[in-house]
Design a protein around this motif. Structure first.
Motif, short mmCIF file in Angstrom:
data_model
loop_
_atom_site.label_atom_id
_atom_site.label_comp_id
_atom_site.label_asym_id
_atom_site.label_seq_id
_atom_site.Cartn_x
_atom_site.Cartn_y
_atom_site.Cartn_z
N LEU A 141 0.84 -1.20 0.00
CA LEU A 141 0.00 0.00 0.00
C LEU A 141 0.87 1.25 0.00
CD1 LEU A 141 -2.68 1.45 0.11
CD2 LEU A 141 -2.74 1.07 2.59
N LYS A 142 1.93 1.24 0.79
CA LYS A 142 2.86 2.37 0.81
C LYS A 142 3.45 2.62 -0.58
CE LYS A 142 7.32 3.94 2.65
NZ LYS A 142 7.76 4.37 1.31
N THR A 143 3.84 1.56 -1.26
CA THR A 143 4.40 1.68 -2.62
C THR A 143 3.41 2.32 -3.57
OG1 THR A 143 5.81 -0.26 -2.28
CG2 THR A 143 5.39 0.38 -4.55
N LEU A 144 2.14 1.95 -3.44
CA LEU A 144 1.10 2.53 -4.30
C LEU A 144 0.94 4.03 -3.99
CD1 LEU A 144 -1.64 -0.27 -4.21
CD2 LEU A 144 0.11 0.13 -5.94
N LEU A 145 0.91 4.37 -2.71
CA LEU A 145 0.78 5.77 -2.32
C LEU A 145 1.97 6.59 -2.77
CD1 LEU A 145 -0.60 5.20 1.30
CD2 LEU A 145 -1.89 6.12 -0.64
N ASP A 146 3.15 5.96 -2.78
CA ASP A 146 4.38 6.65 -3.21
C ASP A 146 4.33 7.05 -4.69
OD1 ASP A 146 5.69 6.68 -0.79
OD2 ASP A 146 6.69 4.74 -1.12
N LYS A 147 3.52 6.37 -5.46
CA LYS A 147 3.44 6.65 -6.90
C LYS A 147 2.51 7.82 -7.21
CE LYS A 147 4.65 1.98 -8.39
NZ LYS A 147 4.25 0.76 -9.13
N ASP A 148 1.73 8.21 -6.21
CA ASP A 148 0.84 9.36 -6.37
C ASP A 148 1.63 10.62 -6.01
OD1 ASP A 148 -1.06 11.50 -5.41
OD2 ASP A 148 -2.53 10.01 -6.08
N PRO A 149 1.73 11.61 -6.90
CA PRO A 149 2.55 12.81 -6.64
C PRO A 149 2.12 13.61 -5.41
CG PRO A 149 1.18 13.10 -8.60
CD PRO A 149 1.10 11.67 -8.23
N VAL A 150 0.86 13.51 -5.01
CA VAL A 150 0.40 14.22 -3.81
C VAL A 150 0.78 13.45 -2.56
CG1 VAL A 150 -1.60 15.07 -2.52
CG2 VAL A 150 -1.48 15.39 -5.00
N PHE A 151 0.33 12.21 -2.47
CA PHE A 151 0.60 11.41 -1.26
C PHE A 151 2.09 11.17 -1.06
CE2 PHE A 151 -3.86 10.01 -2.05
CZ PHE A 151 -4.39 10.48 -0.85
#
Length: 204
Positions: free
Chosen positions: A135-145
């Protein structure tokens, strides 16, 4: 070639173990029963898994593989525009597909063993850490999160999810289930919205 055959055979045995555990309860499944279910001699099963404890460890790895599939639609979206859609994310994390991907009864039967077996406990901890890290990896790919503490956000989200699924597994009434599910989903939405707003405010 031999490694592939070995891997496929082990996967077949673990799947058979899971299927029987789902039907009969993990405590009632023996290597002999797995052999009968799969139509293979118990000696062959013991060649790959000399004891039931090793089968349980294999089953925990199987749990992780199945649970990771819940992220697939989110990953597909991220590949297109690098944006985590909160609605899609929350709906996937609280999807009833979790129940289709892996049986709750088998999951909690394995979990109960963590109180008696340190190795199983360590493997279960790895499973939970891996789900959080994905989940962290997915959030890291979002420029905001990605500008915030994605590890902490993933941890907060999973605290809600794990507590929610434990409680929801006890609810039989469909209306009550949906009402409680809506409450838990709103909690995660609020975490995502609050984090997103804090990040935007800090970068103004």
């Amino acid at each position: 070639m031999k490694k592939k055959v070995k891997s496929e055979k082990k996967k077949e045995i673990i799947t058979g173990f899971y299927d029987l555990s789902r039907l009969e309860g993990i405590e009632n499944v023996s290597i002999a029963k797995i052999g009968k279910h799969l139509g293979m001699p118990p000696s062959l099963i013991m060649h790959y898994f000399p004891n039931k404890r090793l089968l349980v460890l294999g089953l925990i790895a199987h749990i992780l593989h199945q649970y990771q599939l819940i992220y697939k639609p989110i990953i597909n979206k991220l590949e297109k525009d690098h944006k985590v859609y909160p609605e899609l994310l929350v709906n996937r994390l609280f999807s009833r597909e979790w129940n289709l991907l892996f049986d709750d009864g088998v999951f909690f039967s394995c979990f109960a063993m963590t109180f008696r077996d340190e190795t199983i406990k360590k493997e279960y901890k790895k499973l939970h850490i891996k789900l959080r890290n994905t989940l962290k990896t997915l959030l890291d790919k979002d420029p905001v999160f990605a500008r915030g503490d994605t590890a902490l956000l993933a941890e907060k989200i999973f605290v809600v999810i794990e507590g929610a699924y434990y409680y929801l597994s006890l609810i039989e009434d469909e209306k009550e289930y949906e009402r409680k599910l809506s409450i838990f989903k709103d909690q995660v939405f609020q975490l995502l919205q609050l984090e997103s707003q804090l990040i935007l405010d800090e970068n103004e």
